[in-house]
Design an enzyme around this catalytic site. Sequence first.
Site, PDB file in Angstrom:
ATOM      1  N   GLU A 322      53.278  34.902  46.808  1.00 12.81           N
ATOM      2  CA  GLU A 322      52.787  33.541  46.577  1.00 12.81           C
ATOM      3  C   GLU A 322      53.966  32.577  46.429  1.00 12.81           C
ATOM      4  OE1 GLU A 322      48.700  32.669  44.603  1.00 12.81           O
ATOM      5  OE2 GLU A 322      50.175  32.303  43.042  1.00 12.81           O
ATOM      6  N   HIS A 351      52.747  61.449  49.312  1.00 14.15           N
ATOM      7  CA  HIS A 351      51.657  62.179  49.969  1.00 14.15           C
ATOM      8  C   HIS A 351      50.663  61.198  50.578  1.00 14.15           C
ATOM      9  CE1 HIS A 351      53.231  65.843  48.209  1.00 14.15           C
ATOM     10  NE2 HIS A 351      53.561  65.036  47.218  1.00 14.15           N
ATOM     11  N   LYS A 455      40.291  28.250  49.429  1.00 19.93           N
ATOM     12  CA  LYS A 455      39.348  27.767  48.416  1.00 19.93           C
ATOM     13  C   LYS A 455      38.419  26.720  49.024  1.00 19.93           C
ATOM     14  CE  LYS A 455      42.221  28.350  44.312  1.00 19.93           C
ATOM     15  NZ  LYS A 455      43.026  27.664  43.310  1.00 19.93           N
TER      16      LYS A 455
HETATM   17  O1  F6P Z   1      44.952  30.379  36.082  1.00 19.38           O
HETATM   18  P1  F6P Z   1      44.148  29.721  37.167  1.00 19.38           P
HETATM   19  O2  F6P Z   1      44.345  28.252  37.196  1.00 19.38           O
HETATM   20  O3  F6P Z   1      42.694  30.110  37.072  1.00 19.38           O
HETATM   21  O4  F6P Z   1      44.711  30.232  38.549  1.00 19.38           O
HETATM   22  C1  F6P Z   1      44.675  31.562  38.919  1.00 19.38           C
HETATM   23  C2  F6P Z   1      45.527  31.809  40.132  1.00 19.38           C
HETATM   24  O5  F6P Z   1      45.098  30.994  41.212  1.00 19.38           O
HETATM   25  C3  F6P Z   1      46.235  30.491  41.910  1.00 19.38           C
HETATM   26  O6  F6P Z   1      46.385  29.166  41.586  1.00 19.38           O
HETATM   27  C4  F6P Z   1      46.054  30.556  43.361  1.00 19.38           C
HETATM   28  O7  F6P Z   1      45.739  31.834  43.765  1.00 19.38           O
HETATM   29  C5  F6P Z   1      47.394  31.325  41.378  1.00 19.38           C
HETATM   30  O8  F6P Z   1      48.609  30.714  41.558  1.00 19.38           O
HETATM   31  C6  F6P Z   1      46.980  31.482  39.969  1.00 19.38           C
HETATM   32  O9  F6P Z   1      47.699  32.486  39.346  1.00 19.38           O
END
Ligand code: F6P
Length: 528
Positions: A322, A351, A455
């Site tokens: 990320e 394995h 998202k």
């Molecule tokens: O803590 P939040 O805001 O729920 O985000 C959870 C995760 O989602 C992200 O923003 C995107 O996957 C990550 O960087 C983060 O760790």
Amino acid sequence: MDAIALWQRYQDWLYFHEGLGLYVDVSRMRFDDAFVESLRPKFDKAFGDMAELEKGAIANPDENRMVGHYWLRNPDLAPTPELTQEIVQTLEQIEAFAEKVQTGAIHPPRANRFTDIISIGIGGSALGPEFVSEALASDFPPLKIHFIDNTDPAGIDRILNQLRNNLASTLVLVISKSGGTPEPRNGMIEVKKAYAGHNLDFAQYAVAITSPGSNLDKVAQSEGWLATFPMYDWVGGRTSEMSTVGLVPAALQGIDIRAMLDGAKEMDDATRIPDIKKNPAALLALSWYYAGDGKGKKDMVVLPYKDSLALFSRYLQQLVMESLGKEQDLDGNIVHQGIAVYGNKGSTDQHAYVQQLRDGVPNFFATLIEVLEDRHGQSPEIDPGVTSGDYLSGFLQGTRKALYENQRDSITITIPQVNARTVGALIALYDRAVGFYGNLVNINAYHQPGVEAGKKAAAAILDLQTKVVTVLQAEKTPLSLGEIAEKAGAPEEVEAIYKILRHLNVNQRGVVLQGNLGEPGSLKVSLS
Ligand SMILES: O=P(O)(O)OC[C@H]1O[C@](O)(CO)[C@@H](O)[C@@H]1O
């Protein structure tokens, strides 16, 4: 290079941290001195930029944020006295809360003690707590933790079923920095309903860990939850293990959070030294750059030879991918950077996929993590003079050698034992290595714009579902998928609509599919 020359290279490049008893061995990365020299100017810049970052520079320009996870383990480094005080006070608040929960001073309405925790969170709000729990929680912790780290209904059921007789003594941590991520929100709503189903007042069991003012914070305040802990905007999700995100669950499980912070602080001090050879994080970043030509051409395979560290590779997967997986560099050029990370543990993986590592596509470098102490106490002999731990150690050495003989590079990190200090140190080591590498390849390692695309696309599908159901509700006769798409105002979304309807059909949501399931185009759809 023959064995004697390799032994010399091992000694020339070996990094040892005396306080932590931690070694970093990059001798099996086949870079030469000229390569190291060529990267020196980039490293000088990285050391300088890192010093600025630690002083509070806006190191995450896209989000206009400071990057302050280093301050969590050394609050005196924070750029203002107010921040220092906030970090110190929060830590004290965490310890006081954990102690009260463990002693029963804070207890659930119908029991003397909390016995279990459900931790709801995803990504950086789950992976660190999961890794640390697996690595450090005792076999019989004061509170046993269970994780809901997805919006999978069956996964949620599993945890709720396992705890059905213990819900009345189960504390719920809802962890979300943004306080608006759908997965933890869904988990929270489902768990809340489960508590209501057992006539339990959820607010008296619930703790929020989130940014002040977030949606989650508002819910927690308005419902009067048991406690709320702040998450800071200058700590990224994937570097949040030593913020409230990681420390609250760890402290509740009886893990020594001060030792974790101390180990991280010691490592932070070591990785501040502006000299590649004397800086273990710089050695990692150098090796990664060498392996993948600064373009991530080789994957990072992480193999901890210790069951309790099995989740380290998953934790690093988010931290590295990320952070480094970016389309553009800081100057706006398209670069498609990143390093793919995978792994589980040795010798188990020997394995599974190590066959390919040894003989197949040479598209990786390995990181072997060695723990010198086999177990607490003596080991029985398996063969005369030989223990299970000797086997594990032998397998590690054997894999490293076999890989090297076939021109596969590896790094070996050695720690004396798995404890709170060494786990804190490992986390800090990789925090810094990722920061350095991001700087070397000129990307912002502290934002995650790509995640947003997924998202948004998911949100669009849920919108479409609402429209499709509305169309079907208004119809008396079955419709084809094309007709539904037209009426929903989304003629180009037939495939997505088909998948929505198939999902609703299987889950008894009133959708009837008539026709040949193997020929989706022929289906007629109605509501029952
Ligand atoms: O803590 P939040 O805001 O729920 O985000 C959870 C995760 O989602 C992200 O923003 C995107 O996957 C990550 O960087 C983060 O760790």
